[in-house]
Design an enzyme around this catalytic site. Sequence first.
Site, short mmCIF file in Angstrom:
data_model
loop_
_atom_site.label_atom_id
_atom_site.label_comp_id
_atom_site.label_asym_id
_atom_site.label_seq_id
_atom_site.Cartn_x
_atom_site.Cartn_y
_atom_site.Cartn_z
NE ARG A 167 -4.38 0.19 2.29
CZ ARG A 167 -5.39 -0.69 2.18
NH1 ARG A 167 -5.15 -1.96 1.99
NH2 ARG A 167 -6.62 -0.27 2.27
NE ARG A 205 -16.86 -2.95 2.46
CZ ARG A 205 -15.57 -2.81 2.13
NH1 ARG A 205 -15.08 -3.45 1.10
NH2 ARG A 205 -14.81 -2.01 2.83
P1 ADP Z 1 -10.05 -1.04 1.93
O1 ADP Z 1 -9.12 -1.42 0.85
O2 ADP Z 1 -11.47 -1.11 1.55
O3 ADP Z 1 -9.70 0.27 2.60
P2 ADP Z 1 -8.89 -3.02 3.76
O4 ADP Z 1 -9.67 -4.07 4.45
O5 ADP Z 1 -7.90 -3.44 2.73
O6 ADP Z 1 -9.99 -2.09 3.12
O7 ADP Z 1 -8.11 -2.11 4.83
C1 ADP Z 1 -8.73 -1.57 5.96
C2 ADP Z 1 -7.72 -0.75 6.77
O8 ADP Z 1 -6.67 -1.60 7.23
C3 ADP Z 1 -7.01 0.35 5.99
O9 ADP Z 1 -7.74 1.55 5.97
C4 ADP Z 1 -5.69 0.48 6.77
O10 ADP Z 1 -5.85 1.24 7.93
C5 ADP Z 1 -5.40 -0.95 7.19
N1 ADP Z 1 -4.53 -1.65 6.21
C6 ADP Z 1 -4.88 -2.68 5.39
N2 ADP Z 1 -3.82 -3.10 4.66
C7 ADP Z 1 -2.78 -2.30 5.00
C8 ADP Z 1 -1.42 -2.21 4.59
N3 ADP Z 1 -0.90 -3.01 3.64
N4 ADP Z 1 -0.63 -1.27 5.19
C9 ADP Z 1 -1.12 -0.45 6.12
N5 ADP Z 1 -2.39 -0.47 6.55
C10 ADP Z 1 -3.23 -1.38 6.01
#
Ligand code: ADP
Length: 221
Positions: free
Chosen positions: A88, A124
């Site tokens: 990310r 959702r």
């Molecule tokens: P979306 O893609 O719909 O925002 P996710 O379930 O992928 O939902 O992520 C939810 C939250 O989890 C993000 O807003 C972030 O705070 C955290 N998160 C998820 N993946 C990562 C990552 N690779 N690095 C940092 N934070 C993450």
Amino acid sequence: MRVILLGAPGSGKGTVAEGLRSAYGFPKISTGDLLRAAVRERTPLGLKAESQMGKGGLVDDATVLALLGERLAREDCRDGYTLDGFPRNIAQAESLEALGATGPEVVFDLHVGEDVIFRRLTNRRTCPSCEAIYHVINKPPKKEGTCDVCGTALVQRADDKPEVIAERLKTHHAKTEPLIARYTAKGTLHRIDAGQTAEATIAEVRKVLDAVRDKTARSQD
Ligand code: ADP
Ligand code: ZN
């Protein structure tokens, strides 16, 4: 094959990852799911992650990497997997490269407009137990408010509130979008129109993966 799904919140990464799991057997590795499980279990990592997730920012790289490293080390990831929500940011992409995994890497940019994103995320509902995803209009559960898979009561994710959605989108633009240039330069990026139905989006992704798979098989002959 290692599949990486980039795309804003609500672009359908989880749905596509699930489609690839049923089509090819690739495990779906979602850092969001891993983090939410850690939060539910009140582990030390989960307690650290919770406040960042509630604000729509990113959880620190060390926490996410610790969870991901553990998951990728499991047997089912040996022949490939789909990453949903990782990397990310640039530092996470570098960490992933440092793992030195083998096999072709295929990256998808799931592209979708912000109006569609808001509609999808506010409608959702998710299962807090098995992370199955529903949509109150397009994909309602058979029994209202109940997960088809495991019978648990569905919830609206705490971060699917409009003000947190806006923050998550900002975070995405600032931190995650720069990855598109990186993977374009590497030659592994494919852009997909993710504003279509889930079935159509998954079909488009599969067409690319099947072509990569054929090409890899041919080059090994
Ligand atoms: P979306 O893609 O719909 O925002 P996710 O379930 O992928 O939902 O992520 C939810 C939250 O989890 C993000 O807003 C972030 O705070 C955290 N998160 C998820 N993946 C990562 C990552 N690779 N690095 C940092 N934070 C993450
Ligand atoms: Zn469930």
